[in-house]
Design a protein around this motif. Structure first.
Motif, PDB file in Angstrom:
ATOM      1  N   TYR A  31       0.819  -1.197   0.000  1.00  0.00           N
ATOM      2  CA  TYR A  31       0.000   0.000   0.000  1.00  0.00           C
ATOM      3  C   TYR A  31       0.862   1.259   0.000  1.00  0.00           C
ATOM      4  CZ  TYR A  31      -3.798  -3.155   1.235  1.00  0.00           C
ATOM      5  OH  TYR A  31      -4.722  -4.172   1.224  1.00  0.00           O
ATOM      6  N   ASP A  32       0.374   2.260  -0.705  1.00  0.00           N
ATOM      7  CA  ASP A  32       1.033   3.573  -0.746  1.00  0.00           C
ATOM      8  C   ASP A  32       0.208   4.571   0.054  1.00  0.00           C
ATOM      9  OD1 ASP A  32       2.285   5.940  -1.273  1.00  0.00           O
ATOM     10  OD2 ASP A  32       2.069   5.854  -3.445  1.00  0.00           O
ATOM     11  N   SER A  33      -0.824   5.173  -0.556  1.00  0.00           N
ATOM     12  CA  SER A  33      -1.630   6.184   0.124  1.00  0.00           C
ATOM     13  C   SER A  33      -2.632   5.539   1.068  1.00  0.00           C
ATOM     14  CB  SER A  33      -2.360   7.044  -0.910  1.00  0.00           C
ATOM     15  OG  SER A  33      -3.125   6.233  -1.770  1.00  0.00           O
ATOM     16  N   ILE A  34      -3.052   6.327   2.081  1.00  0.00           N
ATOM     17  CA  ILE A  34      -3.993   5.826   3.074  1.00  0.00           C
ATOM     18  C   ILE A  34      -4.833   6.989   3.588  1.00  0.00           C
ATOM     19  CG2 ILE A  34      -2.268   6.062   4.926  1.00  0.00           C
ATOM     20  CD1 ILE A  34      -3.590   3.621   6.279  1.00  0.00           C
ATOM     21  N   CYS A  35      -6.135   6.726   3.789  1.00  0.00           N
ATOM     22  CA  CYS A  35      -7.031   7.729   4.381  1.00  0.00           C
ATOM     23  C   CYS A  35      -8.133   6.997   5.132  1.00  0.00           C
ATOM     24  CB  CYS A  35      -7.613   8.655   3.313  1.00  0.00           C
ATOM     25  SG  CYS A  35      -8.557   7.813   2.017  1.00  0.00           S
TER      26      CYS A  35
END
Length: 520
Positions: free
Chosen positions: A358-362
Motif C-alpha cells: 500500500y502507498d496512500s492511506i485515508c
C-alpha cells in the motif's frame, strides 16, 4: 337633448371615476363569517369584519375602520407587485429551463445515434484496415509456403524417378542376367538404394499439414447480441441539481500563512522528502520522511516540535484519532500505528500485517481505511484498523499502478473514491453507490499526484508539471487553479474544519512545505 339620451343620467368624469368598483371575487369577505371586511386590527395586523372586531379583537387597543385609513397609509401594492414580478420571472425562468431541458434531451438522443454511428464507422474502418493488413500478410505466407512446398515436390519427384529407374534396372537384371551379373548389380546398387530409401523416409517423417487461419483476441470476441444482454457501452440518465453559474460558494481561495525550506540535518542521511502529511488536532501537522525514515510533528507555525526514528521507509500517514496515526511502508507488508501525545512525544503502538503493498492511506470511517495500492491490479482496497483486507464492489479500470504514479482519497459524505493517474494526466472519480465514474482530463491537470478533500467536498489535486493546486467538483468541473511558489507539489492535506491547507513538494535541493488559509 337628443332622443337617444332621453333616459340617460349624465355625470361628471370625476364622479364617474369615483363610482367605479372592482370585483373583489370574495377577497373582501371574512373566511369565518362571510361578511365584508370593515375594520383593521393594528395590534395583530389583521383584517376584521364586524363580528371579528366584536368577538376576537375586543381586547385589542387599536381597531380602526378601513375606510378611514385606506387612503392615508402607504399602499403595499407596489411591494406585492415587485414580489409577484420576481416570482413571475423565476417561474418564466423555470419554464425556459424546462423547454431547454426538453430540447437538450432531444439533442442528446440525436447525439447518441451520431455517436453510435461514428463508433460503427470507426470500427468498420478498423476492420477494413485489419482485413487489408491480414490479407496482405496471409498472401505473403501463402506465397512463401507454396515456394517451400514446390521445392519439396520437385525433390520428391526426382526421388520417385530415381527409385523407378533403379527398380526397373534391378528387375531386368534379376530376370535376364547371369548369376555373375546379378551379384555385381546387387553390390553396385546397394548404396544408392539405401540413400534413396533414407531420403524418402525423411520426407515421410517431415510431412506437415499447412493451414492459415485468423483468430480474434479474447477482448474482441463478442457474444451474439440478439441472444445476450451484453451491450458494449452504457446508456446513462443523469439528473443533477442545476448549479447557479454565478455562485462562488464552492470556489476556493488560498492565502499564504507560512512556509519552510527543510534541509538535511546532522542526524539525516539525505535531504528530507515528505511523502505523507496530515493534520493533527489543534492545528499541528504530522509528516513522514521516506529518505530518512522519520515521523515528524510540526506546530501551527510549521516549526518542528517532535521526531521519531522509524525502522522502515514510510510512504503515507493518516491521523486516526486525537493521539494516534497510521503509516504505510514499502516494501513491507504492514501498517504501523504510532502514538503522538499532546506534548509531541511519539512512540510505537502496534503493527498490523497485511498481504498487499500500500502507498496512500485515508480514513473511511472509525473502523476502516481506504488504501491505494501499487504493483497490484486492485488500485484501491479497504483495510480495517485490525488489518483485515477487503475489496470494493466497484468496477475499477483494470490497471496496475507502479509506485509514485497514483494517489487515492475517499469522500465520506457522498461515498466516492478519487484516483489520480500521473502518467495519464487524469483524475478518476468513482461513485461507489452507482458503480459509475467521472473521468477528468484537462490542460490544467498535468501529472496529478497527491489529492485531498477540500471545502464543500471538492477535490484538491497537486499537479507536478504546472506547479499548481487544482480544485475539481465531484462532477468533474474545474473550479479553480492556484499557482504555488514551489516546484513539483507532491502531497496536500486539509484541516478537519477545511480552514487550512498544507502542501509539500518533491524537488531535490529545493524542498519546501507551505501552509495556506482557505476561504471561499
Amino acid at each position: 337633448m337628443l332622443a337617444i339620451l332621453k333616459n340617460h343620467k349624465l355625470v361628471s368624469v370625476k364622479e364617474a371615476a369615483a363610482s367605479v368598483s372592482f370585483k373583489m371575487k370574495a377577497l373582501d369577505l371574512c373566511d369565518e363569517h362571510q361578511r365584508s371586511f370593515e375594520f383593521f386590527c393594528e395590534d395583530e395586523k389583521k383584517l376584521c369584519c364586524s363580528s371579528c372586531a366584536i368577538v376576537n379583537h375586543r381586547k385589542c387597543h387599536s381597531v380602526v375602520e378601513i375606510k378611514k385609513i385606506a387612503g392615508k397609509v402607504t399602499s403595499p401594492s407596489s411591494t406585492l407587485g415587485e414580489k409577484l414580478k420576481e416570482a413571475k420571472e423565476a417561474a418564466e425562468g423555470v419554464a425556459r429551463h424546462i423547454r431547454s431541458s426538453k430540447d437538450q434531451l432531444a439533442e442528446d438522443v440525436k447525439e447518441i445515434h451520431v455517436k453510435i454511428r461514428q463508433m460503427r464507422d470507426e470500427i468498420m474502418r478498423m476492420f477494413d484496415d485489419l482485413e487489408d493488413s491480414v490479407n496482405k500478410r496471409a498472401e505473403t505466407l501463402q506465397r512463401e509456403t507454396l515456394e517451400n512446398l514446390t521445392k519439396k515436390q520437385a525433390q520428391n519427384e526426382k526421388h520417385l524417378a530415381d527409385v523407378t529407374s533403379c527398380l526397373e534396372t534391378i528387375e531386368s537384371i534379376f530376370k535376364n542376367g547371369s548369376p555373375v551379373q546379378k551379384y555385381i548389380a546387387e553390390h553396385k546398387m546397394e548404396r544408392k538404394v539405401n540413400v534413396l530409401c533414407r531420403n524418402i523416409k525423411e520426407e515421410c517423417q517431415n510431412l506437415e499439414n499447412v493451414n492459415i487461419s485468423f483468430h480474434f483476441d479474447e477482448t474482441l470476441k463478442l457474444p451474439p447480441l440478439p441472444n445476450s444482454e451484453y451491450v458494449p457501452g452504457q446508456l446513462l440518465l443523469k439528473s443533477n441539481r442545476r448549479e447557479d453559474v454565478n455562485s462562488v460558494n464552492m470556489t476556493m481561495k488560498l492565502t499564504p500563512v507560512s512556509a519552510i525550506d527543510y534541509k538535511e540535518t546532522e542526524d539525516d542521511i539525505d535531504e528530507p522528502f515528505y511523502t505523507g502529511i496530515d493534520f493533527l488536532p489543534g492545528g499541528r501537522l504530522v509528516a513522514v520522511d521516506i529518505k530518512n525514515s522519520k515521523c515528524l510533528v510540526y506546530n501551527e507555525k510549521l516549526e518542528k516540535v517532535g521526531s521519531y526514528q522509524l525502522s522502515y521507509a514510510p510512504f503515507s500517514v493518516v491521523v486516526v484519532s486525537e493521539e494516534e496515526v497510521a503509516i504505510t511502508s514499502g516494501p513491507g507488508y504492514n501498517i504501523e500505528f504510532l502514538h503522538v501525545s499532546k506534548c509531541n512525544e511519539i512512540s510505537s503502538s502496534r503493527t498490523c500485517e497485511v498481504k498487499t503493498t500500500y502507498d496512500s492511506i485515508c480514513l473511511k470511517d472509525d473502523r476502516q481505511f481506504v488504501v491505494g495500492t501499487y504493483d497490484d491490479p486492485r488500485p484501491v482496497r479497504i483495510v480495517s484498523l485490525t488489518g483485515e483486507e477487503y475489496d470494493f464492489s466497484v468496477n475499477f479500470s483494470n490497471k496496475t499502478y507502479p509506485i509514485d504514479t497514483s494517489d487515492c482519497i475517499y469522500i465520506k459524505n457522498c461515498d466516492k473514491i478519487v484516483i489520480t493517474d500521473r502518467n495519464e494526466h487524469t483524475v478518476y472519480i468513482y461513485d461507489i453507490k452507482t458503480d459509475t465514474r467521472v473521468v477528468v482530463k484537462n490542460d490544467q491537470i498535468q501529472e496529478p499526484r497527491g489529492a485531498a478533500v477540500g471545502p464543500s467536498d471538492t477535490i484538491l489535486v497537486c499537479c507536478l508539471t504546472t506547479n499548481t493546486i487544482v480544485q475539481i467538483s465531484q462532477t468533474g468541473q474545474i473550479l479553480s487553479s492556484y499557482k504555488l511558489d514551489m516546484t513539483h507539489p507532491f502531497r496536500v492535506c486539509v484541516s478537519r474544519d477545511k480552514s487550512f491547507l498544507v502542501v509539500a513538494n518533491d524537488s531535490p535541493g529545493n524542498s519546501k512545505m507551505q501552509k495556506f488559509k482557505i476561504s471561499c
